[in-house]
Design a protein around this motif. Structure first.
Motif, PDB file in Angstrom:
ATOM      1  N   ALA A 111      49.593  60.542  22.446  1.00  0.00           N
ATOM      2  CA  ALA A 111      50.772  61.005  21.703  1.00  0.00           C
ATOM      3  C   ALA A 111      50.419  62.210  20.837  1.00  0.00           C
ATOM      4  CB  ALA A 111      51.338  59.874  20.851  1.00  0.00           C
ATOM      5  N   PHE A 112      49.293  62.139  20.151  1.00  0.00           N
ATOM      6  CA  PHE A 112      48.865  63.238  19.282  1.00  0.00           C
ATOM      7  C   PHE A 112      48.625  64.505  20.098  1.00  0.00           C
ATOM      8  CE2 PHE A 112      45.957  65.709  16.687  1.00  0.00           C
ATOM      9  CZ  PHE A 112      46.545  65.615  15.432  1.00  0.00           C
ATOM     10  N   ALA A 113      47.960  64.375  21.235  1.00  0.00           N
ATOM     11  CA  ALA A 113      47.665  65.537  22.078  1.00  0.00           C
ATOM     12  C   ALA A 113      48.933  66.200  22.604  1.00  0.00           C
ATOM     13  CB  ALA A 113      46.772  65.119  23.248  1.00  0.00           C
ATOM     14  N   GLN A 114      50.003  65.415  22.731  1.00  0.00           N
ATOM     15  CA  GLN A 114      51.275  65.957  23.221  1.00  0.00           C
ATOM     16  C   GLN A 114      52.180  66.420  22.082  1.00  0.00           C
ATOM     17  OE1 GLN A 114      52.734  63.772  26.987  1.00  0.00           O
ATOM     18  NE2 GLN A 114      51.535  62.230  25.840  1.00  0.00           N
ATOM     19  N   GLY A 115      51.676  66.341  20.848  1.00  0.00           N
ATOM     20  CA  GLY A 115      52.454  66.809  19.701  1.00  0.00           C
ATOM     21  C   GLY A 115      53.446  65.800  19.170  1.00  0.00           C
ATOM     22  N   LEU A 168      41.909  59.247  32.322  1.00  0.00           N
ATOM     23  CA  LEU A 168      42.962  60.268  32.385  1.00  0.00           C
ATOM     24  C   LEU A 168      43.087  61.015  31.055  1.00  0.00           C
ATOM     25  CD1 LEU A 168      45.582  58.350  34.533  1.00  0.00           C
ATOM     26  CD2 LEU A 168      44.175  60.302  35.218  1.00  0.00           C
ATOM     27  N   LEU A 169      42.836  60.340  29.949  1.00  0.00           N
ATOM     28  CA  LEU A 169      42.806  61.038  28.655  1.00  0.00           C
ATOM     29  C   LEU A 169      41.726  62.119  28.665  1.00  0.00           C
ATOM     30  CD1 LEU A 169      43.169  58.344  25.838  1.00  0.00           C
ATOM     31  CD2 LEU A 169      44.673  60.285  26.282  1.00  0.00           C
ATOM     32  N   GLU A 170      40.556  61.762  29.173  1.00  0.00           N
ATOM     33  CA  GLU A 170      39.456  62.724  29.243  1.00  0.00           C
ATOM     34  C   GLU A 170      39.795  63.900  30.156  1.00  0.00           C
ATOM     35  OE1 GLU A 170      36.502  62.947  27.555  1.00  0.00           O
ATOM     36  OE2 GLU A 170      37.346  61.323  26.344  1.00  0.00           O
ATOM     37  N   LEU A 171      40.604  63.643  31.168  1.00  0.00           N
ATOM     38  CA  LEU A 171      41.035  64.701  32.085  1.00  0.00           C
ATOM     39  C   LEU A 171      42.251  65.456  31.553  1.00  0.00           C
ATOM     40  CD1 LEU A 171      40.584  62.822  35.485  1.00  0.00           C
ATOM     41  CD2 LEU A 171      39.267  64.800  34.667  1.00  0.00           C
ATOM     42  N   GLN A 172      42.700  65.081  30.374  1.00  0.00           N
ATOM     43  CA  GLN A 172      43.852  65.682  29.706  1.00  0.00           C
ATOM     44  C   GLN A 172      45.153  65.508  30.492  1.00  0.00           C
ATOM     45  OE1 GLN A 172      42.690  69.699  28.686  1.00  0.00           O
ATOM     46  NE2 GLN A 172      41.281  68.968  27.105  1.00  0.00           N
ATOM     47  N   ASP A 173      45.241  64.429  31.248  1.00  0.00           N
ATOM     48  CA  ASP A 173      46.474  64.033  31.927  1.00  0.00           C
ATOM     49  C   ASP A 173      47.132  62.994  31.021  1.00  0.00           C
ATOM     50  OD1 ASP A 173      48.529  63.024  33.458  1.00  0.00           O
ATOM     51  OD2 ASP A 173      47.289  62.507  35.183  1.00  0.00           O
ATOM     52  N   TYR A 174      47.806  63.474  29.991  1.00  0.00           N
ATOM     53  CA  TYR A 174      48.314  62.593  28.946  1.00  0.00           C
ATOM     54  C   TYR A 174      49.464  61.713  29.417  1.00  0.00           C
ATOM     55  CZ  TYR A 174      45.347  65.661  26.272  1.00  0.00           C
ATOM     56  OH  TYR A 174      44.261  66.371  25.827  1.00  0.00           O
ATOM     57  N   GLN A 175      50.309  62.223  30.283  1.00  0.00           N
ATOM     58  CA  GLN A 175      51.406  61.401  30.801  1.00  0.00           C
ATOM     59  C   GLN A 175      50.867  60.286  31.690  1.00  0.00           C
ATOM     60  OE1 GLN A 175      54.024  64.352  32.540  1.00  0.00           O
ATOM     61  NE2 GLN A 175      55.399  64.199  30.779  1.00  0.00           N
ATOM     62  N   GLY A 176      49.934  60.618  32.566  1.00  0.00           N
ATOM     63  CA  GLY A 176      49.326  59.603  33.418  1.00  0.00           C
ATOM     64  C   GLY A 176      48.574  58.566  32.595  1.00  0.00           C
ATOM     65  N   ALA A 177      47.856  59.040  31.583  1.00  0.00           N
ATOM     66  CA  ALA A 177      47.119  58.126  30.710  1.00  0.00           C
ATOM     67  C   ALA A 177      48.075  57.172  30.012  1.00  0.00           C
ATOM     68  CB  ALA A 177      46.319  58.925  29.675  1.00  0.00           C
ATOM     69  N   THR A 178      49.156  57.709  29.484  1.00  0.00           N
ATOM     70  CA  THR A 178      50.139  56.877  28.787  1.00  0.00           C
ATOM     71  C   THR A 178      50.708  55.817  29.719  1.00  0.00           C
ATOM     72  OG1 THR A 178      50.688  58.678  27.275  1.00  0.00           O
ATOM     73  CG2 THR A 178      52.317  56.921  27.514  1.00  0.00           C
ATOM     74  N   GLN A 179      50.998  56.197  30.941  1.00  0.00           N
ATOM     75  CA  GLN A 179      51.543  55.251  31.918  1.00  0.00           C
ATOM     76  C   GLN A 179      50.600  54.062  32.112  1.00  0.00           C
ATOM     77  OE1 GLN A 179      52.285  56.954  35.794  1.00  0.00           O
ATOM     78  NE2 GLN A 179      52.302  54.961  36.766  1.00  0.00           N
ATOM     79  N   ALA A 191      48.668  48.483  30.769  1.00  0.00           N
ATOM     80  CA  ALA A 191      47.630  47.573  30.277  1.00  0.00           C
ATOM     81  C   ALA A 191      48.163  46.722  29.132  1.00  0.00           C
ATOM     82  CB  ALA A 191      46.403  48.369  29.824  1.00  0.00           C
ATOM     83  N   LEU A 192      48.939  47.330  28.280  1.00  0.00           N
ATOM     84  CA  LEU A 192      49.538  46.617  27.152  1.00  0.00           C
ATOM     85  C   LEU A 192      50.515  45.560  27.654  1.00  0.00           C
ATOM     86  CD1 LEU A 192      49.714  46.485  24.055  1.00  0.00           C
ATOM     87  CD2 LEU A 192      51.525  48.191  24.189  1.00  0.00           C
ATOM     88  N   HIS A 193      51.360  45.927  28.591  1.00  0.00           N
ATOM     89  CA  HIS A 193      52.347  44.991  29.139  1.00  0.00           C
ATOM     90  C   HIS A 193      51.707  43.928  30.033  1.00  0.00           C
ATOM     91  CE1 HIS A 193      55.576  47.191  27.348  1.00  0.00           C
ATOM     92  NE2 HIS A 193      55.250  48.305  27.999  1.00  0.00           N
ATOM     93  N   SER A 194      50.485  44.202  30.506  1.00  0.00           N
ATOM     94  CA  SER A 194      49.786  43.239  31.354  1.00  0.00           C
ATOM     95  C   SER A 194      48.957  42.234  30.560  1.00  0.00           C
ATOM     96  CB  SER A 194      48.869  43.970  32.333  1.00  0.00           C
ATOM     97  OG  SER A 194      49.620  44.770  33.214  1.00  0.00           O
ATOM     98  N   GLY A 195      48.960  42.383  29.236  1.00  0.00           N
ATOM     99  CA  GLY A 195      48.299  41.365  28.432  1.00  0.00           C
ATOM    100  C   GLY A 195      47.241  41.814  27.453  1.00  0.00           C
ATOM    101  N   LEU A 196      46.838  43.088  27.474  1.00  0.00           N
ATOM    102  CA  LEU A 196      45.869  43.514  26.473  1.00  0.00           C
ATOM    103  C   LEU A 196      46.545  43.584  25.108  1.00  0.00           C
ATOM    104  CD1 LEU A 196      43.681  46.262  28.167  1.00  0.00           C
ATOM    105  CD2 LEU A 196      43.255  43.822  27.943  1.00  0.00           C
ATOM    106  N   LEU A 197      45.755  43.458  24.068  1.00  0.00           N
ATOM    107  CA  LEU A 197      46.277  43.491  22.707  1.00  0.00           C
ATOM    108  C   LEU A 197      46.577  44.915  22.276  1.00  0.00           C
ATOM    109  CD1 LEU A 197      43.759  41.008  21.060  1.00  0.00           C
ATOM    110  CD2 LEU A 197      46.070  40.512  21.901  1.00  0.00           C
ATOM    111  N   MET A 198      47.557  45.049  21.377  1.00  0.00           N
ATOM    112  CA  MET A 198      47.921  46.365  20.857  1.00  0.00           C
ATOM    113  C   MET A 198      46.701  47.060  20.251  1.00  0.00           C
ATOM    114  SD  MET A 198      49.989  48.825  20.322  1.00  0.00           S
ATOM    115  CE  MET A 198      51.717  48.470  20.355  1.00  0.00           C
ATOM    116  N   TYR A 249      44.144  54.705  22.071  1.00  0.00           N
ATOM    117  CA  TYR A 249      44.233  55.623  23.213  1.00  0.00           C
ATOM    118  C   TYR A 249      45.668  56.128  23.396  1.00  0.00           C
ATOM    119  CZ  TYR A 249      39.792  53.355  23.712  1.00  0.00           C
ATOM    120  OH  TYR A 249      38.543  52.857  23.450  1.00  0.00           O
ATOM    121  N   LEU A 250      46.639  55.247  23.184  1.00  0.00           N
ATOM    122  CA  LEU A 250      48.035  55.698  23.216  1.00  0.00           C
ATOM    123  C   LEU A 250      48.284  56.710  22.101  1.00  0.00           C
ATOM    124  CD1 LEU A 250      49.990  52.385  23.928  1.00  0.00           C
ATOM    125  CD2 LEU A 250      49.900  54.413  25.391  1.00  0.00           C
TER     126      LEU A 250
END
Length: 105
Positions: free
Chosen positions: A69-73, A35-46, A51-58, A64-65
């Motif tokens: 954030a940077f792409a959205q200013g 979704l980042l590559e598709l420039q869907d930043y809100q969807g990507a963030t979701q 993934a972070l809340h499901s157990g991946l490390l920060m 990618y987060l």
């Protein structure tokens, strides 16, 4: 070009189906990256936050987060996220971190 977009949309579709069949933080991370590559930043963030809340490390999700954030200013949030990344002398992420810090101010 159009072929790249086609493959990204295909990847998005397959990852969403895979996530429905067997939820996985890895699928959420991959979907966020697509979704980042598709420039869907809100969807990507979701999906990245899931993934972070499901157990991946920060450190696995933060780059990618930060990109979303940077792409959205939201430079302050991007700088905060980048601060979570490990630092190694001469590492390319150090250059990126410094660039984003300069842009945030």
């Amino acid at each position: 070009g159009p072929l790249r977009l086609h493959y990204l949309h295909q990847a998005q579709s397959y990852l969403m189906k895979a996530q429905q069949l067997q939820p996985s933080p890895r699928f959420e991370l991959q979907l966020g990256k697509v979704l980042l590559e598709l420039q869907d930043y809100q969807g990507a963030t979701q999906y990245l936050e899931q993934a972070l809340h499901s157990g991946l490390l920060m450190k696995q999700v933060a780059p990618y987060l930060a990109e979303a954030a940077f792409a959205q200013g939201d430079y302050d949030h991007a700088a905060l996220l980048v601060s979570h990344l490990p630092t190694e002398p001469g590492e390319a992420l150090n250059e990126l971190r410094e660039y984003w810090r300069r842009e945030a101010h």
